[in-house]
Scaffold this motif. Structure first.
Motif, PDB file in Angstrom:
ATOM      1  N   MET A   1       9.890  61.874  31.651  1.00  0.00           N
ATOM      2  CA  MET A   1      10.391  61.593  32.969  1.00  0.00           C
ATOM      3  C   MET A   1      10.656  60.098  33.166  1.00  0.00           C
ATOM      4  SD  MET A   1      11.086  64.081  34.892  1.00  0.00           S
ATOM      5  CE  MET A   1      11.066  65.771  34.455  1.00  0.00           C
ATOM      6  N   LEU A   2       9.912  59.259  32.504  1.00  0.00           N
ATOM      7  CA  LEU A   2      10.166  57.826  32.660  1.00  0.00           C
ATOM      8  C   LEU A   2      11.531  57.445  32.102  1.00  0.00           C
ATOM      9  CD1 LEU A   2       6.660  56.352  31.845  1.00  0.00           C
ATOM     10  CD2 LEU A   2       7.700  56.728  34.082  1.00  0.00           C
ATOM     11  N   ALA A   3      11.897  58.017  30.975  1.00  0.00           N
ATOM     12  CA  ALA A   3      13.229  57.761  30.412  1.00  0.00           C
ATOM     13  C   ALA A   3      14.301  58.285  31.348  1.00  0.00           C
ATOM     14  CB  ALA A   3      13.353  58.404  29.040  1.00  0.00           C
ATOM     15  N   ALA A   4      14.056  59.435  31.935  1.00  0.00           N
ATOM     16  CA  ALA A   4      15.009  60.009  32.882  1.00  0.00           C
ATOM     17  C   ALA A   4      15.163  59.119  34.105  1.00  0.00           C
ATOM     18  CB  ALA A   4      14.560  61.410  33.297  1.00  0.00           C
ATOM     19  N   LEU A   5      14.060  58.598  34.618  1.00  0.00           N
ATOM     20  CA  LEU A   5      14.129  57.705  35.775  1.00  0.00           C
ATOM     21  C   LEU A   5      14.995  56.485  35.478  1.00  0.00           C
ATOM     22  CD1 LEU A   5      10.537  57.551  37.282  1.00  0.00           C
ATOM     23  CD2 LEU A   5      12.584  58.498  38.329  1.00  0.00           C
ATOM     24  N   GLU A   6      14.822  55.927  34.310  1.00  0.00           N
ATOM     25  CA  GLU A   6      15.603  54.749  33.944  1.00  0.00           C
ATOM     26  C   GLU A   6      17.098  55.072  33.893  1.00  0.00           C
ATOM     27  OE1 GLU A   6      15.850  51.315  30.513  1.00  0.00           O
ATOM     28  OE2 GLU A   6      14.366  52.903  30.317  1.00  0.00           O
ATOM     29  N   LEU A   7      17.441  56.182  33.269  1.00  0.00           N
ATOM     30  CA  LEU A   7      18.852  56.572  33.182  1.00  0.00           C
ATOM     31  C   LEU A   7      19.437  56.849  34.566  1.00  0.00           C
ATOM     32  CD1 LEU A   7      18.637  58.923  30.081  1.00  0.00           C
ATOM     33  CD2 LEU A   7      19.738  56.665  30.179  1.00  0.00           C
ATOM     34  N   LEU A   8      18.680  57.539  35.397  1.00  0.00           N
ATOM     35  CA  LEU A   8      19.149  57.835  36.750  1.00  0.00           C
ATOM     36  C   LEU A   8      19.324  56.557  37.567  1.00  0.00           C
ATOM     37  CD1 LEU A   8      16.911  60.934  37.449  1.00  0.00           C
ATOM     38  CD2 LEU A   8      19.416  60.952  37.224  1.00  0.00           C
ATOM     39  N   ALA A   9      18.417  55.616  37.385  1.00  0.00           N
ATOM     40  CA  ALA A   9      18.502  54.346  38.113  1.00  0.00           C
ATOM     41  C   ALA A   9      19.767  53.578  37.753  1.00  0.00           C
ATOM     42  CB  ALA A   9      17.271  53.492  37.833  1.00  0.00           C
ATOM     43  N   TYR A  10      20.239  53.759  36.524  1.00  0.00           N
ATOM     44  CA  TYR A  10      21.470  53.100  36.088  1.00  0.00           C
ATOM     45  C   TYR A  10      22.722  53.871  36.473  1.00  0.00           C
ATOM     46  CZ  TYR A  10      18.932  49.563  33.509  1.00  0.00           C
ATOM     47  OH  TYR A  10      18.126  48.511  33.176  1.00  0.00           O
ATOM     48  N   GLY A  11      22.552  54.988  37.183  1.00  0.00           N
ATOM     49  CA  GLY A  11      23.702  55.711  37.702  1.00  0.00           C
ATOM     50  C   GLY A  11      24.209  56.854  36.849  1.00  0.00           C
ATOM     51  N   GLU A  12      23.451  57.224  35.822  1.00  0.00           N
ATOM     52  CA  GLU A  12      23.863  58.363  34.995  1.00  0.00           C
ATOM     53  C   GLU A  12      23.822  59.647  35.822  1.00  0.00           C
ATOM     54  OE1 GLU A  12      24.886  59.193  31.815  1.00  0.00           O
ATOM     55  OE2 GLU A  12      25.191  57.052  31.520  1.00  0.00           O
ATOM     56  N   ALA A  13      24.708  60.558  35.519  1.00  0.00           N
ATOM     57  CA  ALA A  13      24.743  61.855  36.201  1.00  0.00           C
ATOM     58  C   ALA A  13      23.519  62.679  35.812  1.00  0.00           C
ATOM     59  CB  ALA A  13      25.998  62.604  35.812  1.00  0.00           C
ATOM     60  N   VAL A  14      23.033  63.467  36.745  1.00  0.00           N
ATOM     61  CA  VAL A  14      21.838  64.274  36.515  1.00  0.00           C
ATOM     62  C   VAL A  14      22.018  65.194  35.312  1.00  0.00           C
ATOM     63  CG1 VAL A  14      20.361  66.077  37.498  1.00  0.00           C
ATOM     64  CG2 VAL A  14      21.068  64.148  38.907  1.00  0.00           C
ATOM     65  N   THR A  15      23.172  65.809  35.192  1.00  0.00           N
ATOM     66  CA  THR A  15      23.420  66.707  34.060  1.00  0.00           C
ATOM     67  C   THR A  15      23.303  65.963  32.735  1.00  0.00           C
ATOM     68  OG1 THR A  15      24.865  68.116  35.393  1.00  0.00           O
ATOM     69  CG2 THR A  15      25.079  68.289  33.009  1.00  0.00           C
ATOM     70  N   ASN A  16      23.894  64.791  32.651  1.00  0.00           N
ATOM     71  CA  ASN A  16      23.818  64.004  31.415  1.00  0.00           C
ATOM     72  C   ASN A  16      22.379  63.597  31.112  1.00  0.00           C
ATOM     73  OD1 ASN A  16      26.578  64.171  31.214  1.00  0.00           O
ATOM     74  ND2 ASN A  16      26.942  62.131  32.028  1.00  0.00           N
ATOM     75  N   VAL A  17      21.654  63.185  32.128  1.00  0.00           N
ATOM     76  CA  VAL A  17      20.263  62.788  31.942  1.00  0.00           C
ATOM     77  C   VAL A  17      19.440  63.986  31.469  1.00  0.00           C
ATOM     78  CG1 VAL A  17      18.174  61.976  33.107  1.00  0.00           C
ATOM     79  CG2 VAL A  17      20.379  60.903  33.605  1.00  0.00           C
ATOM     80  N   ALA A  18      19.629  65.117  32.098  1.00  0.00           N
ATOM     81  CA  ALA A  18      18.874  66.316  31.721  1.00  0.00           C
ATOM     82  C   ALA A  18      19.068  66.635  30.245  1.00  0.00           C
ATOM     83  CB  ALA A  18      19.315  67.499  32.587  1.00  0.00           C
TER      84      ALA A  18
END
Length: 46
Positions: free
Chosen positions: A1-18
């Motif tokens: 989840m920490l990696a996901a938070l970082e990607l989301l914070a940079y504006g990545e789409a939820v689908t791509n992050v997932a």
């Protein structure tokens, strides 16, 4: 989840992050995210 938070914070789409962090679908990622943080990814960053 920490990696996901970082990607989301940079504006990545939820689908791509997932998919990037190993979930098979965005919906399963959102369920896990909500269980961990108590809200959805979209609401977490508002």
């Amino acid at each position: 989840m920490l990696a996901a938070l970082e990607l989301l914070a940079y504006g990545e789409a939820v689908t791509n992050v997932a998919l990037d962090v190993g979930y098979e679908s965005a919906s399963s990622f959102v369920v896990a995210f909500r269980e961990t943080f108590g809200t959805t990814p979209a609401r977490f960053f508002k």
